[in-house]
Write a protein that holds these residues in place. Sequence first.
Motif, PDB file in Angstrom:
ATOM      1  N   MET A 101      -9.602   7.043  -0.471  1.00  0.00           N
ATOM      2  CA  MET A 101      -8.389   7.788  -0.813  1.00  0.00           C
ATOM      3  C   MET A 101      -7.394   7.752   0.341  1.00  0.00           C
ATOM      4  O   MET A 101      -6.192   7.654   0.137  1.00  0.00           O
ATOM      5  N   MET A 102      -7.907   7.826   1.561  1.00  0.00           N
ATOM      6  CA  MET A 102      -7.032   7.794   2.736  1.00  0.00           C
ATOM      7  C   MET A 102      -6.330   6.441   2.851  1.00  0.00           C
ATOM      8  O   MET A 102      -5.133   6.390   3.157  1.00  0.00           O
ATOM      9  N   GLU A 103      -7.048   5.356   2.600  1.00  0.00           N
ATOM     10  CA  GLU A 103      -6.438   4.029   2.655  1.00  0.00           C
ATOM     11  C   GLU A 103      -5.354   3.884   1.591  1.00  0.00           C
ATOM     12  O   GLU A 103      -4.274   3.354   1.858  1.00  0.00           O
ATOM     13  N   ASP A 112      -0.457  11.601   4.773  1.00  0.00           N
ATOM     14  CA  ASP A 112      -1.849  12.035   4.735  1.00  0.00           C
ATOM     15  C   ASP A 112      -2.348  12.093   3.292  1.00  0.00           C
ATOM     16  O   ASP A 112      -1.575  11.981   2.343  1.00  0.00           O
ATOM     17  N   GLN A 113      -3.647  12.274   3.164  1.00  0.00           N
ATOM     18  CA  GLN A 113      -4.286  12.252   1.855  1.00  0.00           C
ATOM     19  C   GLN A 113      -3.850  13.424   0.975  1.00  0.00           C
ATOM     20  O   GLN A 113      -3.756  13.293  -0.243  1.00  0.00           O
ATOM     21  N   ALA A 114      -3.553  14.563   1.572  1.00  0.00           N
ATOM     22  CA  ALA A 114      -3.155  15.742   0.794  1.00  0.00           C
ATOM     23  C   ALA A 114      -1.848  15.491   0.039  1.00  0.00           C
ATOM     24  O   ALA A 114      -1.716  15.884  -1.126  1.00  0.00           O
ATOM     25  N   HIS A 115      -0.895  14.842   0.681  1.00  0.00           N
ATOM     26  CA  HIS A 115       0.371  14.528   0.006  1.00  0.00           C
ATOM     27  C   HIS A 115       0.131  13.575  -1.172  1.00  0.00           C
ATOM     28  O   HIS A 115       0.725  13.730  -2.243  1.00  0.00           O
ATOM     29  N   PHE A 116      -0.724  12.593  -0.959  1.00  0.00           N
ATOM     30  CA  PHE A 116      -1.062  11.661  -2.031  1.00  0.00           C
ATOM     31  C   PHE A 116      -1.737  12.389  -3.191  1.00  0.00           C
ATOM     32  O   PHE A 116      -1.393  12.186  -4.358  1.00  0.00           O
ATOM     33  N   THR A 117      -2.686  13.267  -2.880  1.00  0.00           N
ATOM     34  CA  THR A 117      -3.404  14.001  -3.918  1.00  0.00           C
ATOM     35  C   THR A 117      -2.451  14.865  -4.740  1.00  0.00           C
ATOM     36  O   THR A 117      -2.537  14.894  -5.973  1.00  0.00           O
ATOM     37  N   TRP A 123       1.460  13.251 -11.305  1.00  0.00           N
ATOM     38  CA  TRP A 123       1.567  12.105 -12.218  1.00  0.00           C
ATOM     39  C   TRP A 123       0.584  12.198 -13.372  1.00  0.00           C
ATOM     40  O   TRP A 123       0.904  11.844 -14.498  1.00  0.00           O
ATOM     41  N   THR A 124      -0.647  12.583 -13.082  1.00  0.00           N
ATOM     42  CA  THR A 124      -1.724  12.451 -14.074  1.00  0.00           C
ATOM     43  C   THR A 124      -2.347  13.766 -14.509  1.00  0.00           C
ATOM     44  O   THR A 124      -3.088  13.793 -15.492  1.00  0.00           O
ATOM     45  N   ASP A 130     -11.259  12.390  -9.437  1.00  0.00           N
ATOM     46  CA  ASP A 130     -11.628  12.585 -10.841  1.00  0.00           C
ATOM     47  C   ASP A 130     -11.158  11.399 -11.676  1.00  0.00           C
ATOM     48  O   ASP A 130     -11.880  10.927 -12.552  1.00  0.00           O
ATOM     49  N   TYR A 131      -9.961  10.923 -11.397  1.00  0.00           N
ATOM     50  CA  TYR A 131      -9.423   9.784 -12.135  1.00  0.00           C
ATOM     51  C   TYR A 131     -10.292   8.546 -11.875  1.00  0.00           C
ATOM     52  O   TYR A 131     -10.631   7.810 -12.810  1.00  0.00           O
ATOM     53  N   ALA A 132     -10.654   8.329 -10.617  1.00  0.00           N
ATOM     54  CA  ALA A 132     -11.460   7.156 -10.268  1.00  0.00           C
ATOM     55  C   ALA A 132     -12.823   7.194 -10.960  1.00  0.00           C
ATOM     56  O   ALA A 132     -13.352   6.146 -11.364  1.00  0.00           O
ATOM     57  N   ARG A 133     -13.394   8.367 -11.122  1.00  0.00           N
ATOM     58  CA  ARG A 133     -14.695   8.484 -11.798  1.00  0.00           C
ATOM     59  C   ARG A 133     -14.573   8.138 -13.270  1.00  0.00           C
ATOM     60  O   ARG A 133     -15.509   7.633 -13.885  1.00  0.00           O
ATOM     61  N   ARG A 134     -13.447   8.466 -13.877  1.00  0.00           N
ATOM     62  CA  ARG A 134     -13.250   8.208 -15.301  1.00  0.00           C
ATOM     63  C   ARG A 134     -12.961   6.754 -15.627  1.00  0.00           C
ATOM     64  O   ARG A 134     -13.165   6.317 -16.740  1.00  0.00           O
ATOM     65  N   VAL A 135     -12.436   6.041 -14.655  1.00  0.00           N
ATOM     66  CA  VAL A 135     -12.030   4.652 -14.914  1.00  0.00           C
ATOM     67  C   VAL A 135     -13.199   3.729 -14.900  1.00  0.00           C
ATOM     68  O   VAL A 135     -14.123   3.712 -14.308  1.00  0.00           O
TER      69      VAL A 135
END
Length: 135
Positions: A101-103, A112-117, A123-124, A130-135
Amino acid sequence: MRLRAGCDRHRPRHPRLSDRRGARAWNHVDPLETARTLASHLREWLPYGEISVEGVAAYLRMSTRTLQRRLRDWGFSFEEMVDDLRHAEAVRRLAIGQESMMEIAFVLGYSDQAHFTRAFRRWTGMAPRDYARRV
């Protein structure tokens, strides 16, 4: 017209954007093709920090106002383009599953990762993990 030495490799290769007419050539360019070209360059610039409309306009050798007006006339907003590009790249990279997630946050230009999250939730409606687990 040329950029300073060493910067030419970053100049758009679109035939009408790189000719001697400069920004005037944008009057005759297909909006969707231009959006794709601009998105391609934005994608390359994301990891290097905040992308500003002022910086992109200067790169394209036009005023900020002209770039904003042209994008608006074509139905695009600069901020929406950057946001949509980040969203699409995030979804693509999460589906591949080879980066942390950091990359992904860094590659998309987040500090940082918090802004991305937070952006991904907007968006979703779900966290990136959670999204990555579903894909």
